[in-house]
Write a protein that holds these residues in place. Sequence first.
Motif, PDB file in Angstrom:
ATOM      1  N   CYS A  14       1.057  -1.244   0.091  1.00  0.00           N
ATOM      2  CA  CYS A  14      -0.049  -0.077  -0.059  1.00  0.00           C
ATOM      3  C   CYS A  14       0.950   1.405  -0.097  1.00  0.00           C
ATOM      4  CB  CYS A  14      -1.094   0.294   1.305  1.00  0.00           C
ATOM      5  SG  CYS A  14      -2.411  -0.960   1.058  1.00  0.00           S
ATOM      6  N   THR A  15       1.619   1.567   1.007  1.00  0.00           N
ATOM      7  CA  THR A  15       2.340   2.624   1.184  1.00  0.00           C
ATOM      8  C   THR A  15       3.434   2.819  -0.012  1.00  0.00           C
ATOM      9  OG1 THR A  15       4.122   1.536   2.589  1.00  0.00           O
ATOM     10  CG2 THR A  15       2.217   2.730   3.492  1.00  0.00           C
ATOM     11  N   ALA A  18       0.732   3.568  -3.546  1.00  0.00           N
ATOM     12  CA  ALA A  18       0.062   4.629  -3.404  1.00  0.00           C
ATOM     13  C   ALA A  18       0.186   5.828  -4.191  1.00  0.00           C
ATOM     14  CB  ALA A  18      -0.102   5.218  -1.902  1.00  0.00           C
ATOM     15  N   PHE A  19       1.701   5.927  -4.411  1.00  0.00           N
ATOM     16  CA  PHE A  19       1.993   6.996  -5.446  1.00  0.00           C
ATOM     17  C   PHE A  19       1.707   7.151  -6.820  1.00  0.00           C
ATOM     18  CE2 PHE A  19       4.308   7.167  -1.372  1.00  0.00           C
ATOM     19  CZ  PHE A  19       3.998   8.586  -0.882  1.00  0.00           C
ATOM     20  N   PRO A  21      -1.265   6.272  -8.557  1.00  0.00           N
ATOM     21  CA  PRO A  21      -2.148   6.790  -9.166  1.00  0.00           C
ATOM     22  C   PRO A  21      -1.945   8.295  -9.302  1.00  0.00           C
ATOM     23  CG  PRO A  21      -2.716   6.040  -6.959  1.00  0.00           C
ATOM     24  CD  PRO A  21      -1.631   5.309  -7.292  1.00  0.00           C
ATOM     25  N   GLN A  22      -1.270   8.978  -8.165  1.00  0.00           N
ATOM     26  CA  GLN A  22      -1.046  10.305  -8.346  1.00  0.00           C
ATOM     27  C   GLN A  22      -0.235  10.712  -9.573  1.00  0.00           C
ATOM     28  OE1 GLN A  22      -1.640  13.076  -5.895  1.00  0.00           O
ATOM     29  NE2 GLN A  22      -1.249  13.834  -8.091  1.00  0.00           N
TER      30      GLN A  22
END
Lengths: 84, 84
Positions: A14-15, A18-19, A21-22
């Motif tokens: 996850c961590t 997570a970046f 999609p940004q």
Amino acid sequence: MDWVIVMGYIAGACTTSAFLPQAIKIVRTKHTKDLSLSMYSILTTGVALWSVYGLINHDWPLVLANLVTLVLAGWIFILKVRYG
Amino acid sequence: MDWVIVMGYIAGACTTSAFLPQAIKIVRTKHTKDLSLSMYSILTTGVALWSVYGLINHDWPLVLANLVTLVLAGWIFILKVRYG
């Protein structure tokens, strides 16, 4: 495998991811005005330091997770500098 | 203290505190359009899982770092939901 270990791997996935999609959002919109340049400067420095720390300690999961995050956060940082 | 340990603390301070300037920027501008909701959903889930993982393993530095990040990333997530 212990469920706590599995949770650790899910947390790491996850961590780290997570970046993505940004980064994809910026590539699509070419807009980064609302993103904080300070955030991505500090974050990129931090994950680069974690990668070196992991390399020195031969902690390969830490190195792998942080190198992936370094690529993604570094990419967002470059896009932010480019699009303002 | 070993310089490698010091580097680990600096790395942790960076990856934890990086989200603060982003939160402050949103509070000032009330604009979150360019931020990815998916990113903050996945990230908040990830740091929550890391916090639980740290609690179970009695790894207090991991718990502390992730609880601070959870507050900051969770705050940005709420602001993103609020401002769209």
